[in-house]
Design a protein around this motif. Structure first.
Motif, PDB file in Angstrom:
ATOM      1  N   LYS A 112       0.832  -1.213   0.000  1.00 44.33           N
ATOM      2  CA  LYS A 112       0.000   0.000   0.000  1.00 44.33           C
ATOM      3  C   LYS A 112       0.862   1.256   0.000  1.00 44.33           C
ATOM      4  CE  LYS A 112      -3.498   0.576  -0.310  1.00 44.33           C
ATOM      5  NZ  LYS A 112      -4.120   1.000  -1.600  1.00 44.33           N
ATOM      6  N   PHE A 113       1.916   1.285   0.789  1.00 45.87           N
ATOM      7  CA  PHE A 113       2.793   2.461   0.801  1.00 45.87           C
ATOM      8  C   PHE A 113       3.557   2.585  -0.518  1.00 45.87           C
ATOM      9  CE2 PHE A 113       2.824   1.948   5.646  1.00 45.87           C
ATOM     10  CZ  PHE A 113       1.776   2.854   5.779  1.00 45.87           C
ATOM     11  N   THR A 114       3.827   1.450  -1.168  1.00 46.54           N
ATOM     12  CA  THR A 114       4.429   1.496  -2.508  1.00 46.54           C
ATOM     13  C   THR A 114       3.472   2.171  -3.481  1.00 46.54           C
ATOM     14  OG1 THR A 114       5.715  -0.519  -2.111  1.00 46.54           O
ATOM     15  CG2 THR A 114       5.336   0.101  -4.408  1.00 46.54           C
ATOM     16  N   GLU A 115       2.192   1.851  -3.366  1.00 47.05           N
ATOM     17  CA  GLU A 115       1.181   2.511  -4.200  1.00 47.05           C
ATOM     18  C   GLU A 115       1.151   4.012  -3.944  1.00 47.05           C
ATOM     19  OE1 GLU A 115      -2.770   0.634  -4.966  1.00 47.05           O
ATOM     20  OE2 GLU A 115      -2.148  -0.664  -3.306  1.00 47.05           O
ATOM     21  N   TYR A 116       1.134   4.374  -2.669  1.00 47.66           N
ATOM     22  CA  TYR A 116       1.111   5.792  -2.338  1.00 47.66           C
ATOM     23  C   TYR A 116       2.316   6.506  -2.943  1.00 47.66           C
ATOM     24  CZ  TYR A 116      -2.585   5.007   1.157  1.00 47.66           C
ATOM     25  OH  TYR A 116      -3.770   4.697   1.787  1.00 47.66           O
ATOM     26  N   GLY A 117       3.478   5.888  -2.832  1.00 44.70           N
ATOM     27  CA  GLY A 117       4.681   6.492  -3.413  1.00 44.70           C
ATOM     28  C   GLY A 117       4.564   6.667  -4.906  1.00 44.70           C
ATOM     29  N   HIS A 118       3.984   5.684  -5.571  1.00 45.85           N
ATOM     30  CA  HIS A 118       3.761   5.776  -7.018  1.00 45.85           C
ATOM     31  C   HIS A 118       2.848   6.947  -7.352  1.00 45.85           C
ATOM     32  CE1 HIS A 118       3.007   4.460 -11.151  1.00 45.85           C
ATOM     33  NE2 HIS A 118       1.705   4.560 -10.900  1.00 45.85           N
ATOM     34  N   HIS A 119       1.775   7.092  -6.592  1.00 41.08           N
ATOM     35  CA  HIS A 119       0.837   8.195  -6.836  1.00 41.08           C
ATOM     36  C   HIS A 119       1.489   9.549  -6.570  1.00 41.08           C
ATOM     37  CE1 HIS A 119      -2.177   5.245  -7.470  1.00 41.08           C
ATOM     38  NE2 HIS A 119      -2.409   4.976  -6.188  1.00 41.08           N
ATOM     39  N   PHE A 120       2.254   9.639  -5.516  1.00 43.73           N
ATOM     40  CA  PHE A 120       2.915  10.912  -5.200  1.00 43.73           C
ATOM     41  C   PHE A 120       3.892  11.313  -6.301  1.00 43.73           C
ATOM     42  CE2 PHE A 120       2.393   9.887  -0.401  1.00 43.73           C
ATOM     43  CZ  PHE A 120       1.059  10.294  -0.463  1.00 43.73           C
ATOM     44  N   ARG A 121       4.608  10.328  -6.842  1.00 40.38           N
ATOM     45  CA  ARG A 121       5.550  10.639  -7.932  1.00 40.38           C
ATOM     46  C   ARG A 121       4.822  11.120  -9.181  1.00 40.38           C
ATOM     47  NH1 ARG A 121       8.007   6.032  -5.755  1.00 40.38           N
ATOM     48  NH2 ARG A 121       6.988   4.688  -7.297  1.00 40.38           N
ATOM     49  N   GLU A 122       3.583  10.702  -9.348  1.00 44.45           N
ATOM     50  CA  GLU A 122       2.784  11.155 -10.485  1.00 44.45           C
ATOM     51  C   GLU A 122       2.130  12.513 -10.225  1.00 44.45           C
ATOM     52  OE1 GLU A 122       1.119   7.549 -13.096  1.00 44.45           O
ATOM     53  OE2 GLU A 122       0.140   7.737 -11.139  1.00 44.45           O
ATOM     54  N   GLY A 123       2.289  13.017  -9.018  1.00 43.48           N
ATOM     55  CA  GLY A 123       1.679  14.299  -8.686  1.00 43.48           C
ATOM     56  C   GLY A 123       0.234  14.180  -8.254  1.00 43.48           C
ATOM     57  N   ILE A 124      -0.109  13.053  -7.631  1.00 42.05           N
ATOM     58  CA  ILE A 124      -1.474  12.832  -7.140  1.00 42.05           C
ATOM     59  C   ILE A 124      -1.461  12.923  -5.621  1.00 42.05           C
ATOM     60  CG2 ILE A 124      -3.408  11.223  -7.010  1.00 42.05           C
ATOM     61  CD1 ILE A 124      -2.410   9.962  -9.599  1.00 42.05           C
ATOM     62  N   TYR A 125      -2.154  13.932  -5.110  1.00 45.20           N
ATOM     63  CA  TYR A 125      -2.233  14.135  -3.664  1.00 45.20           C
ATOM     64  C   TYR A 125      -3.696  14.378  -3.278  1.00 45.20           C
ATOM     65  CZ  TYR A 125       2.837  14.830  -3.888  1.00 45.20           C
ATOM     66  OH  TYR A 125       4.182  14.656  -4.107  1.00 45.20           O
ATOM     67  N   PRO A 126      -4.046  14.162  -2.014  1.00 43.57           N
ATOM     68  CA  PRO A 126      -5.419  14.444  -1.576  1.00 43.57           C
ATOM     69  C   PRO A 126      -5.802  15.895  -1.829  1.00 43.57           C
ATOM     70  CG  PRO A 126      -4.201  13.225   0.106  1.00 43.57           C
ATOM     71  CD  PRO A 126      -3.204  13.630  -0.922  1.00 43.57           C
ATOM     72  N   GLY A 127      -7.071  16.119  -2.074  1.00 43.14           N
ATOM     73  CA  GLY A 127      -7.573  17.468  -2.282  1.00 43.14           C
ATOM     74  C   GLY A 127      -7.343  18.017  -3.671  1.00 43.14           C
ATOM     75  N   GLY A 128      -6.889  17.164  -4.587  1.00 41.67           N
ATOM     76  CA  GLY A 128      -6.662  17.627  -5.957  1.00 41.67           C
ATOM     77  C   GLY A 128      -5.373  18.398  -6.129  1.00 41.67           C
ATOM     78  N   ALA A 129      -4.438  18.256  -5.202  1.00 38.55           N
ATOM     79  CA  ALA A 129      -3.158  18.945  -5.314  1.00 38.55           C
ATOM     80  C   ALA A 129      -2.196  18.080  -6.133  1.00 38.55           C
ATOM     81  CB  ALA A 129      -2.575  19.219  -3.938  1.00 38.55           C
ATOM     82  N   GLY A 130      -1.343  18.747  -6.929  1.00 37.38           N
ATOM     83  CA  GLY A 130      -0.341  18.017  -7.698  1.00 37.38           C
ATOM     84  C   GLY A 130      -0.481  18.229  -9.188  1.00 37.38           C
ATOM     85  N   ALA A 131       0.601  17.923  -9.885  1.00 34.10           N
ATOM     86  CA  ALA A 131       0.649  18.154 -11.337  1.00 34.10           C
ATOM     87  C   ALA A 131      -0.351  17.300 -12.104  1.00 34.10           C
ATOM     88  CB  ALA A 131       2.062  17.874 -11.844  1.00 34.10           C
ATOM     89  N   PHE A 132      -0.684  16.137 -11.581  1.00 34.53           N
ATOM     90  CA  PHE A 132      -1.610  15.239 -12.263  1.00 34.53           C
ATOM     91  C   PHE A 132      -2.930  15.932 -12.586  1.00 34.53           C
ATOM     92  CE2 PHE A 132      -5.185  12.281 -11.975  1.00 34.53           C
ATOM     93  CZ  PHE A 132      -4.833  11.306 -12.893  1.00 34.53           C
ATOM     94  N   PRO A 142     -10.473  15.006  -8.365  1.00 33.04           N
ATOM     95  CA  PRO A 142      -9.957  15.373  -7.030  1.00 33.04           C
ATOM     96  C   PRO A 142     -10.709  14.683  -5.896  1.00 33.04           C
ATOM     97  CG  PRO A 142     -10.119  17.309  -8.422  1.00 33.04           C
ATOM     98  CD  PRO A 142     -10.822  16.201  -9.153  1.00 33.04           C
ATOM     99  N   VAL A 143     -12.036  14.559  -6.065  1.00 32.38           N
ATOM    100  CA  VAL A 143     -12.830  13.894  -5.023  1.00 32.38           C
ATOM    101  C   VAL A 143     -12.488  12.405  -4.960  1.00 32.38           C
ATOM    102  CG1 VAL A 143     -15.165  13.352  -4.238  1.00 32.38           C
ATOM    103  CG2 VAL A 143     -14.705  15.557  -5.315  1.00 32.38           C
ATOM    104  N   PHE A 144     -12.345  11.789  -6.125  1.00 34.36           N
ATOM    105  CA  PHE A 144     -12.002  10.360  -6.162  1.00 34.36           C
ATOM    106  C   PHE A 144     -10.713  10.089  -5.400  1.00 34.36           C
ATOM    107  CE2 PHE A 144      -9.481   6.923  -7.956  1.00 34.36           C
ATOM    108  CZ  PHE A 144     -10.365   5.858  -7.928  1.00 34.36           C
ATOM    109  N   TRP A 145      -9.666  10.854  -5.722  1.00 33.70           N
ATOM    110  CA  TRP A 145      -8.378  10.591  -5.096  1.00 33.70           C
ATOM    111  C   TRP A 145      -8.361  10.982  -3.622  1.00 33.70           C
ATOM    112  CZ3 TRP A 145      -5.308   7.227  -7.030  1.00 33.70           C
ATOM    113  CH2 TRP A 145      -5.284   7.004  -8.409  1.00 33.70           C
ATOM    114  N   THR A 146      -9.131  11.988  -3.249  1.00 35.14           N
ATOM    115  CA  THR A 146      -9.231  12.350  -1.833  1.00 35.14           C
ATOM    116  C   THR A 146      -9.894  11.225  -1.045  1.00 35.14           C
ATOM    117  OG1 THR A 146      -9.351  14.713  -2.338  1.00 35.14           O
ATOM    118  CG2 THR A 146     -10.173  14.015  -0.187  1.00 35.14           C
ATOM    119  N   LEU A 147     -10.984  10.677  -1.600  1.00 31.69           N
ATOM    120  CA  LEU A 147     -11.642   9.552  -0.946  1.00 31.69           C
ATOM    121  C   LEU A 147     -10.736   8.319  -0.928  1.00 31.69           C
ATOM    122  CD1 LEU A 147     -15.286   9.886  -2.332  1.00 31.69           C
ATOM    123  CD2 LEU A 147     -14.542  10.190   0.042  1.00 31.69           C
ATOM    124  N   TYR A 148      -9.981   8.133  -1.996  1.00 30.87           N
ATOM    125  CA  TYR A 148      -9.061   6.996  -2.067  1.00 30.87           C
ATOM    126  C   TYR A 148      -8.043   7.058  -0.921  1.00 30.87           C
ATOM    127  CZ  TYR A 148      -4.936   4.360  -3.540  1.00 30.87           C
ATOM    128  OH  TYR A 148      -3.849   3.523  -3.573  1.00 30.87           O
TER     129      TYR A 148
END
Length: 211
Positions: A112-132, A142-148
């Motif tokens: 799970k933390f590996t997944e989180y790291g993958h998402h962060f590298r893609e610019g996916i953060y809670p609240g719709g923050a990030g380059a993605f 943004p809502v989907f990823w925040t709930l995720y």
């Protein structure tokens, strides 16, 4: 090994076992209400933003999420078997199975933390923050990823709590508080672990499969 005895405020082991199971079911009911509210929130936003949620599912790490599902299902089998071993008085095998279950819980968290790291590298953060989110403008993403992050993160906390609870059963067996005559603490820990697994069975299709 010391013989298991009931606590002083209980009249018998049967009464203590009943109280332990009842207390756990009341606690689990409150946990289910918490996740039921989050599931209802997810469904509401999914209906409002079907395209954005479908895009979020398609972009998620389906392989890792599915591997984690297998990890938790197998861990449930092991913890259920450990309960049977305790009831039969085979504490050595029960301890080994519990250790394996805790190891699978740690494996789940590592994935799970590996997944989180993958998402962060893609610019996916809670609240719709990030380059993605600058490149993917679908309403609802943004809502989907925040709930995720919220729901899977909360689940990860429950996995950690379950691992801690299982660890206490090892101490209980060593101290003679868990045995064939008094298996209720092991049973309660197993019930909690099964709940953790069951919650993930609902999270898995919502965030990884149903696009």
């Amino acid at each position: 090994m010391p013989e298991a005895q009931c606590e002083s405020h209980f009249e018998s082991m049967e009464q203590q076992a009943h109280a332990a199971r009842l207390g756990m079911w009341v606690f689990l009911a409150s946990e289910m209400l918490l996740f039921a509210g989050l599931f209802a929130l997810f469904v509401t936003y999914r209906v409002e933003h079907p395209a954005g949620f479908a895009e979020g599912v398609r972009h998620n790490t389906k392989v890792l999420g599915s591997i984690n599902t297998g990890v938790l299902l197998f861990s449930s089998y092991l913890v259920a078997t450990s309960v049977q071993m305790v009831r039969k008085g085979n504490l050595g095998t029960a301890k080994l199975l519990i250790l394996c279950t805790i190891g699978l819980g740690a494996t789940f968290l590592a994935i799970k933390f590996t997944e989180y790291g993958h998402h962060f590298r893609e610019g996916i953060y809670p609240g719709g923050a990030g380059a993605f989110f600058s490149e993917h403008l679908d309403a609802g993403l943004p809502v989907f990823w925040t709930l995720y992050f919220c729901m899977t993160g909360l689940h990860a906390i429950h996995v950690t709590a379950g691992m801690t609870l299982l660890s206490t059963t090892l101490v209980g067996m060593h101290a003679g508080k868990i045995s064939a005559e008094a298996p209720q603490r092991m049973e309660v820990a197993a019930i909690y672990w099964h709940l953790v697994d069951a919650i993930w069975i609902f999270l898995w299709p919502l965030f990884y499969l149903v696009a």
